[in-house]
Design a protein around this motif. Structure first.
Motif, mmCIF file in Angstrom:
data_model
loop_
_atom_site.group_PDB
_atom_site.id
_atom_site.type_symbol
_atom_site.label_atom_id
_atom_site.label_comp_id
_atom_site.label_asym_id
_atom_site.label_seq_id
_atom_site.Cartn_x
_atom_site.Cartn_y
_atom_site.Cartn_z
ATOM 1 N N ASP A 199 -24.098 67.094 -63.397
ATOM 2 C CA ASP A 199 -23.645 68.355 -63.732
ATOM 3 C C ASP A 199 -22.813 68.691 -62.360
ATOM 4 O OD1 ASP A 199 -22.810 70.849 -63.935
ATOM 5 O OD2 ASP A 199 -24.656 71.439 -65.314
ATOM 6 N N SER A 200 -21.867 68.802 -62.429
ATOM 7 C CA SER A 200 -20.775 69.146 -61.111
ATOM 8 C C SER A 200 -20.474 70.336 -61.108
ATOM 9 C CB SER A 200 -19.539 68.305 -60.912
ATOM 10 O OG SER A 200 -18.803 68.653 -62.104
ATOM 11 N N THR A 201 -21.173 71.465 -61.903
ATOM 12 C CA THR A 201 -20.632 72.835 -61.798
ATOM 13 C C THR A 201 -20.732 73.198 -60.344
ATOM 14 O OG1 THR A 201 -21.553 73.159 -64.175
ATOM 15 C CG2 THR A 201 -21.068 75.141 -62.688
ATOM 16 N N THR A 202 -21.766 73.209 -59.842
ATOM 17 C CA THR A 202 -21.868 73.821 -58.231
ATOM 18 C C THR A 202 -21.734 72.691 -57.198
ATOM 19 O OG1 THR A 202 -24.309 73.458 -58.530
ATOM 20 C CG2 THR A 202 -23.557 75.552 -59.190
ATOM 21 N N MET A 203 -21.294 71.366 -57.647
ATOM 22 C CA MET A 203 -21.133 70.589 -56.694
ATOM 23 C C MET A 203 -19.700 70.273 -56.263
ATOM 24 S SD MET A 203 -23.517 67.664 -58.183
ATOM 25 C CE MET A 203 -23.647 66.557 -56.981
ATOM 26 N N THR A 204 -19.508 69.915 -54.879
ATOM 27 C CA THR A 204 -17.882 69.407 -54.492
ATOM 28 C C THR A 204 -17.856 68.046 -54.883
ATOM 29 O OG1 THR A 204 -18.901 68.771 -52.429
ATOM 30 C CG2 THR A 204 -18.213 70.851 -52.305
ATOM 31 N N ALA A 205 -16.588 67.422 -54.788
ATOM 32 C CA ALA A 205 -16.143 66.158 -55.204
ATOM 33 C C ALA A 205 -16.984 65.147 -54.249
ATOM 34 C CB ALA A 205 -14.917 66.036 -55.172
ATOM 35 N N ARG A 206 -17.082 65.667 -53.038
ATOM 36 C CA ARG A 206 -17.824 64.771 -51.998
ATOM 37 C C ARG A 206 -19.375 64.642 -52.518
ATOM 38 N NH1 ARG A 206 -16.147 60.826 -49.408
ATOM 39 N NH2 ARG A 206 -18.182 60.110 -50.045
ATOM 40 N N GLN A 207 -19.826 65.604 -52.688
ATOM 41 C CA GLN A 207 -21.346 65.621 -53.181
ATOM 42 C C GLN A 207 -21.583 64.523 -54.402
ATOM 43 O OE1 GLN A 207 -21.957 69.873 -53.602
ATOM 44 N NE2 GLN A 207 -23.249 69.912 -51.659
ATOM 45 N N VAL A 208 -20.388 64.766 -55.357
ATOM 46 C CA VAL A 208 -20.609 64.171 -56.602
ATOM 47 C C VAL A 208 -20.286 62.389 -56.114
ATOM 48 C CG1 VAL A 208 -19.445 63.482 -58.579
ATOM 49 C CG2 VAL A 208 -19.750 65.714 -57.907
ATOM 50 N N VAL A 209 -19.449 62.400 -55.296
ATOM 51 C CA VAL A 209 -19.296 60.752 -54.897
ATOM 52 C C VAL A 209 -20.376 60.185 -53.957
ATOM 53 C CG1 VAL A 209 -17.634 59.311 -53.676
ATOM 54 C CG2 VAL A 209 -16.827 61.303 -54.901
ATOM 55 N N ASP A 210 -20.946 61.027 -53.182
ATOM 56 C CA ASP A 210 -21.990 60.555 -52.492
ATOM 57 C C ASP A 210 -23.363 60.347 -53.460
ATOM 58 O OD1 ASP A 210 -20.719 61.095 -50.125
ATOM 59 O OD2 ASP A 210 -21.620 62.881 -49.759
ATOM 60 N N LEU A 211 -23.415 61.269 -54.605
ATOM 61 C CA LEU A 211 -24.457 60.700 -55.401
ATOM 62 C C LEU A 211 -24.230 59.362 -55.968
ATOM 63 C CD1 LEU A 211 -25.975 63.784 -57.453
ATOM 64 C CD2 LEU A 211 -26.013 61.372 -58.536
ATOM 65 N N MET A 212 -23.008 59.254 -56.532
ATOM 66 C CA MET A 212 -22.683 58.056 -57.174
ATOM 67 C C MET A 212 -22.889 56.896 -56.091
ATOM 68 S SD MET A 212 -19.179 59.355 -59.169
ATOM 69 C CE MET A 212 -19.301 60.116 -60.746
ATOM 70 N N MET A 213 -22.230 56.829 -54.894
ATOM 71 C CA MET A 213 -22.577 55.859 -54.007
ATOM 72 C C MET A 213 -23.884 55.541 -53.783
ATOM 73 S SD MET A 213 -19.658 54.581 -53.136
ATOM 74 C CE MET A 213 -19.570 53.753 -51.528
ATOM 75 N N ALA A 214 -24.805 56.521 -53.711
ATOM 76 C CA ALA A 214 -26.340 56.393 -53.672
ATOM 77 C C ALA A 214 -26.646 55.493 -54.985
ATOM 78 C CB ALA A 214 -26.995 57.548 -53.694
ATOM 79 N N ARG A 215 -26.238 55.846 -55.941
ATOM 80 C CA ARG A 215 -26.829 54.823 -57.187
ATOM 81 C C ARG A 215 -26.022 53.230 -57.058
ATOM 82 N NH1 ARG A 215 -29.735 56.141 -61.467
ATOM 83 N NH2 ARG A 215 -30.284 58.375 -61.428
ATOM 84 N N VAL A 216 -24.832 53.119 -56.532
ATOM 85 C CA VAL A 216 -24.422 52.070 -56.252
ATOM 86 C C VAL A 216 -25.025 51.179 -55.241
ATOM 87 C CG1 VAL A 216 -22.356 50.587 -55.225
ATOM 88 C CG2 VAL A 216 -21.838 52.581 -56.700
ATOM 89 N N ARG A 217 -25.512 51.873 -54.365
ATOM 90 C CA ARG A 217 -26.444 50.989 -53.446
ATOM 91 C C ARG A 217 -27.821 50.556 -53.846
ATOM 92 N NH1 ARG A 217 -23.666 54.178 -49.561
ATOM 93 N NH2 ARG A 217 -22.745 53.248 -47.935
ATOM 94 N N GLU A 218 -28.175 51.661 -54.877
ATOM 95 C CA GLU A 218 -29.592 51.460 -55.290
ATOM 96 C C GLU A 218 -29.323 50.064 -56.150
ATOM 97 O OE1 GLU A 218 -31.291 55.338 -56.758
ATOM 98 O OE2 GLU A 218 -31.564 54.103 -58.626
ATOM 99 N N LEU A 219 -28.139 50.137 -56.936
ATOM 100 C CA LEU A 219 -27.968 49.037 -57.876
ATOM 101 C C LEU A 219 -27.823 47.732 -57.131
ATOM 102 C CD1 LEU A 219 -26.971 47.785 -60.829
ATOM 103 C CD2 LEU A 219 -24.865 48.428 -60.222
ATOM 104 N N LEU A 220 -27.097 47.723 -55.947
ATOM 105 C CA LEU A 220 -26.829 46.482 -55.283
ATOM 106 C C LEU A 220 -27.959 46.254 -54.092
ATOM 107 C CD1 LEU A 220 -23.004 46.974 -54.684
ATOM 108 C CD2 LEU A 220 -24.194 45.408 -56.101
#
Ligand code: DC
Length: 223
Positions: A199-220
């Motif tokens: 839910d990006s309502t109160t997030m910046t794009a940077r924060q969303v991408v950081d969260l996604m990158m954390a998932r990528v790192r977790e996966l890899l």
């Protein structure tokens, strides 16, 4: 940074949730290609308007899809030899894209195009049904959402204070498109069962991408 050249990452969500901004940033950071599937539906809508047919005229739609020659490179969309990138973002084309996207003949034609583009991975694909229908085997799926008000506000800011539309009109259009896109029988907008919901309502794009990158790192399994 090229983490892994072959991952296929999908980002679905409603209009104005920030998919495009975030998808482009994520693709850039990973050294991946980026696919805006909404632009493909917008191209069909553009051709429908140019041909003067109704969005529920299935035989007309079939003929348009049969003759559609699309190329999407460097964010420029060329349809049948004409660069239509700057002509597909109007409110009218948005609504028409939503209408034609409910027709099975259109979805089937674009399905093949999208799968061909995704075949080799190394791609961030954004849309409504990336994780559910087009790429059910994607390595990582995100569903990005935000309140209707916040999404309308973002569009308002993005289009030079509304591009002639009031905030209320934009919010109204977004509600209509949400309703169309979520209630259609075929490939409706919804999160895949295995999607990471954000839910990006109160997030910046940077924060969303950081969260996604954390998932990528977790996966890899990267630190
Ligand atoms: O993401 P967008 O606003 O550019 O998409 C325009 C319309 O296209 C949207 O209202 C629904 C349709 N669409 C779709 O049905 N499936 C997709 N994967 C992408 C877009």
């Amino acid at each position: 940074m090229v983490l892994q050249p072959t991952l296929l990452i999908t980002i679905d969500g409603p209009a104005g949730a920030g998919k495009t901004t975030v998808s482009k940033m994520l693709a850039r950071e990973m050294g991946y290609r980026y696919l805006d599937t909404g632009a493909l539906y917008r191209a069909v809508a553009y051709e429908v308007r140019a041909a003067g047919i109704r969005p529920d005229d299935d035989s007309g739609l079939e003929s348009i899809c049969d003759h559609l020659r699309l190329s999407l490179e460097e964010n420029r969309l060329v349809s049948n030899g004409i660069d239509i990138s700057d002509r597909i973002r109007s409110p009218e084309i948005s609504m028409l894209a939503s209408a034609v996207s409910a027709r099975p003949v259109v979805r089937q034609a674009l399905l093949d195009i999208q799968r061909k583009i995704g075949r080799d991975g190394g791609l961030v694909a954004e849309g409504r049904d990336m994780g559910t229908v087009v790429f059910p085997e994607a390595d990582l799926k995100f569903f990005l959402d935000a309140t209707v008000r916040q999404r309308a506000l973002r569009r308002y800011e993005q289009y030079d204070k509304g591009n002639g539309q009031t905030l209320e009109q934009i919010e109204h259009d977004i509600r209509c498109r949400d309703e169309n896109d979520s209630s259609r029988d075929i490939a409706p907008l919804k999160p895949a069962d295995d999607a990471v919901n954000i839910d990006s309502t109160t997030m910046t794009a940077r924060q969303v991408v950081d969260l996604m990158m954390a998932r990528v790192r977790e996966l890899l399994e990267l630190p």
